[in-house]
Design a protein around this motif. Sequence first.
Motif, mmCIF file in Angstrom:
data_model
loop_
_atom_site.group_PDB
_atom_site.id
_atom_site.type_symbol
_atom_site.label_atom_id
_atom_site.label_comp_id
_atom_site.label_asym_id
_atom_site.label_seq_id
_atom_site.Cartn_x
_atom_site.Cartn_y
_atom_site.Cartn_z
ATOM 1 N N VAL A 1 49.710 106.747 3.704
ATOM 2 C CA VAL A 1 50.610 106.261 4.480
ATOM 3 C C VAL A 1 49.608 104.979 5.067
ATOM 4 O O VAL A 1 50.029 103.840 5.290
ATOM 5 C CB VAL A 1 51.233 107.063 5.461
ATOM 6 N N ARG A 2 48.463 105.275 5.272
ATOM 7 C CA ARG A 2 47.530 104.311 5.907
ATOM 8 C C ARG A 2 47.330 102.969 4.947
ATOM 9 O O ARG A 2 47.327 101.926 5.275
ATOM 10 C CB ARG A 2 46.247 104.797 6.338
ATOM 11 N N TRP A 3 47.026 103.437 3.626
ATOM 12 C CA TRP A 3 47.023 102.397 2.732
ATOM 13 C C TRP A 3 48.226 101.614 2.407
ATOM 14 O O TRP A 3 48.362 100.390 2.389
ATOM 15 C CB TRP A 3 46.484 103.005 1.551
ATOM 16 N N MET A 4 49.409 102.248 2.554
ATOM 17 C CA MET A 4 50.856 101.598 2.360
ATOM 18 C C MET A 4 50.941 100.529 3.384
ATOM 19 O O MET A 4 51.282 99.375 3.392
ATOM 20 C CB MET A 4 51.694 102.579 2.425
ATOM 21 N N MET A 5 50.420 100.905 4.789
ATOM 22 C CA MET A 5 50.666 100.045 5.932
ATOM 23 C C MET A 5 49.648 98.712 5.731
ATOM 24 O O MET A 5 49.966 97.768 5.989
ATOM 25 C CB MET A 5 50.260 100.695 7.138
ATOM 26 N N TYR A 6 48.462 98.927 5.380
ATOM 27 C CA TYR A 6 47.533 98.172 5.201
ATOM 28 C C TYR A 6 48.154 97.039 4.054
ATOM 29 O O TYR A 6 47.903 95.985 4.057
ATOM 30 C CB TYR A 6 46.286 98.603 4.635
ATOM 31 N N TRP A 7 48.607 97.523 3.024
ATOM 32 C CA TRP A 7 48.886 96.683 1.836
ATOM 33 C C TRP A 7 50.312 95.680 2.065
ATOM 34 O O TRP A 7 50.305 94.649 1.991
ATOM 35 C CB TRP A 7 48.974 97.147 0.662
ATOM 36 N N ILE A 8 51.043 96.593 2.877
ATOM 37 C CA ILE A 8 52.153 95.695 3.416
ATOM 38 C C ILE A 8 51.828 94.502 4.296
ATOM 39 O O ILE A 8 52.210 93.518 4.503
ATOM 40 C CB ILE A 8 53.299 96.568 3.945
ATOM 41 N N VAL A 9 50.997 94.913 5.201
ATOM 42 C CA VAL A 9 50.689 94.060 6.354
ATOM 43 C C VAL A 9 49.569 92.818 5.532
ATOM 44 O O VAL A 9 49.885 91.626 5.943
ATOM 45 C CB VAL A 9 49.616 94.667 7.362
ATOM 46 N N PHE A 10 48.748 93.339 4.605
ATOM 47 C CA PHE A 10 48.028 92.315 3.919
ATOM 48 C C PHE A 10 48.812 91.348 3.100
ATOM 49 O O PHE A 10 48.561 90.046 2.943
ATOM 50 C CB PHE A 10 46.975 93.027 3.082
ATOM 51 N N ALA A 11 49.801 91.827 2.438
ATOM 52 C CA ALA A 11 50.585 90.908 1.711
ATOM 53 C C ALA A 11 51.384 90.011 2.458
ATOM 54 O O ALA A 11 51.543 88.780 2.075
ATOM 55 C CB ALA A 11 51.769 91.974 0.852
ATOM 56 N N LEU A 12 51.945 90.422 3.548
ATOM 57 C CA LEU A 12 52.480 89.575 4.329
ATOM 58 C C LEU A 12 51.599 88.643 5.152
ATOM 59 O O LEU A 12 51.857 87.354 5.284
ATOM 60 C CB LEU A 12 53.381 90.145 5.719
ATOM 61 N N PHE A 13 50.376 88.938 5.215
ATOM 62 C CA PHE A 13 49.285 88.040 5.690
ATOM 63 C C PHE A 13 48.989 86.870 4.842
ATOM 64 O O PHE A 13 49.101 85.686 4.767
ATOM 65 C CB PHE A 13 48.090 88.720 6.254
ATOM 66 N N MET A 14 48.745 87.536 3.417
ATOM 67 C CA MET A 14 48.762 86.452 2.260
ATOM 68 C C MET A 14 49.599 85.552 2.135
ATOM 69 O O MET A 14 49.580 84.380 1.808
ATOM 70 C CB MET A 14 48.284 87.161 1.170
ATOM 71 N N ALA A 15 50.789 86.012 2.393
ATOM 72 C CA ALA A 15 52.154 84.988 2.132
ATOM 73 C C ALA A 15 52.159 84.000 3.094
ATOM 74 O O ALA A 15 52.510 82.781 2.733
ATOM 75 C CB ALA A 15 53.387 85.897 2.038
ATOM 76 N N THR A 16 51.892 84.337 4.228
ATOM 77 C CA THR A 16 51.889 83.351 5.309
ATOM 78 C C THR A 16 50.980 82.638 5.397
ATOM 79 O O THR A 16 50.631 81.188 5.490
ATOM 80 C CB THR A 16 52.103 83.938 6.737
ATOM 81 N N GLU A 17 49.573 83.126 5.152
ATOM 82 C CA GLU A 17 48.238 82.345 4.928
ATOM 83 C C GLU A 17 48.487 81.379 3.786
ATOM 84 O O GLU A 17 47.859 80.306 3.894
ATOM 85 C CB GLU A 17 47.183 83.204 4.558
ATOM 86 N N THR A 18 49.200 81.448 2.565
ATOM 87 C CA THR A 18 49.477 80.362 1.860
ATOM 88 C C THR A 18 50.008 79.234 2.170
ATOM 89 O O THR A 18 49.438 77.836 1.748
ATOM 90 C CB THR A 18 50.341 80.987 0.374
ATOM 91 N N PHE A 19 50.976 79.353 3.009
ATOM 92 C CA PHE A 19 51.558 77.966 3.506
ATOM 93 C C PHE A 19 50.844 77.491 4.679
ATOM 94 O O PHE A 19 50.742 76.306 4.892
ATOM 95 C CB PHE A 19 52.876 78.362 3.975
ATOM 96 N N THR A 20 50.169 78.421 5.829
ATOM 97 C CA THR A 20 49.663 77.582 6.769
ATOM 98 C C THR A 20 48.096 77.418 6.507
ATOM 99 O O THR A 20 47.579 76.574 7.306
ATOM 100 C CB THR A 20 49.741 78.833 7.929
ATOM 101 N N ASP A 21 47.450 77.688 5.207
ATOM 102 C CA ASP A 21 46.344 77.554 4.930
ATOM 103 C C ASP A 21 45.912 75.920 4.819
ATOM 104 O O ASP A 21 44.730 75.553 5.521
ATOM 105 C CB ASP A 21 45.742 78.285 3.589
ATOM 106 N N LEU A 22 46.923 75.387 4.434
ATOM 107 C CA LEU A 22 46.726 73.809 4.625
ATOM 108 C C LEU A 22 46.664 73.121 5.794
ATOM 109 O O LEU A 22 45.967 72.215 6.020
ATOM 110 C CB LEU A 22 47.848 73.119 3.721
ATOM 111 N N LEU A 23 47.366 73.694 6.591
ATOM 112 C CA LEU A 23 47.345 73.069 8.060
ATOM 113 C C LEU A 23 46.066 73.472 9.116
ATOM 114 O O LEU A 23 45.912 72.584 9.999
ATOM 115 C CB LEU A 23 48.734 73.341 8.697
ATOM 116 N N ILE A 24 45.740 74.702 8.916
ATOM 117 C CA ILE A 24 44.658 75.035 9.774
ATOM 118 C C ILE A 24 43.068 75.409 9.037
ATOM 119 O O ILE A 24 42.640 75.750 9.920
ATOM 120 C CB ILE A 24 45.139 76.312 10.595
ATOM 121 N N SER A 25 43.183 75.069 7.918
ATOM 122 C CA SER A 25 41.899 75.494 7.143
ATOM 123 C C SER A 25 40.723 74.488 7.778
ATOM 124 O O SER A 25 39.628 74.648 7.820
ATOM 125 C CB SER A 25 42.029 75.238 5.809
#
Length: 128
Positions: free
Chosen positions: A1-25
């Motif tokens: 369960v702990r790894w499932m939570m991690y991968w879900i949060v990490f996937a959402l982080f990576m998805a948002t980071e793909t778009f916001t990376d250009l603005l705040i990098s």
Amino acid sequence: VRWMMYWIVFALFMATETFTDLLISWFPFYYEVKMAFVIWLLSPYTRGASLLYRKFIHPTLSRKEKEIDTYISQARERSYAAMVRVGKRGLNLAATAAVQAAAKSQGALAGRLRSFSMQDLRSIPDEA
């Protein structure tokens, strides 16, 4: 369960980071903060992924569960219809190609069969 939570949060982080990376990098220490955030998510001492999942993601998913289920069932129906449509097109293309190949090679096949006349076959000695 702990790894499932991690991968879900990490996937959402990576998805948002793909778009916001250009603005705040261009912020100073951006990559260091990003790495520290991923370590915070992963660490068993801080349980960052578990905290974010239970505080934000799980309540959102629970509220929208019926909408998600409806979307999944619609996607299943549409994908089945699309696969049937693609299968029919593929079979039609294969049948058309087979007919065209047979039509093109019919002349060569007929010429080859004509070369075996009964007189040619009678000239072959019997081995009996």
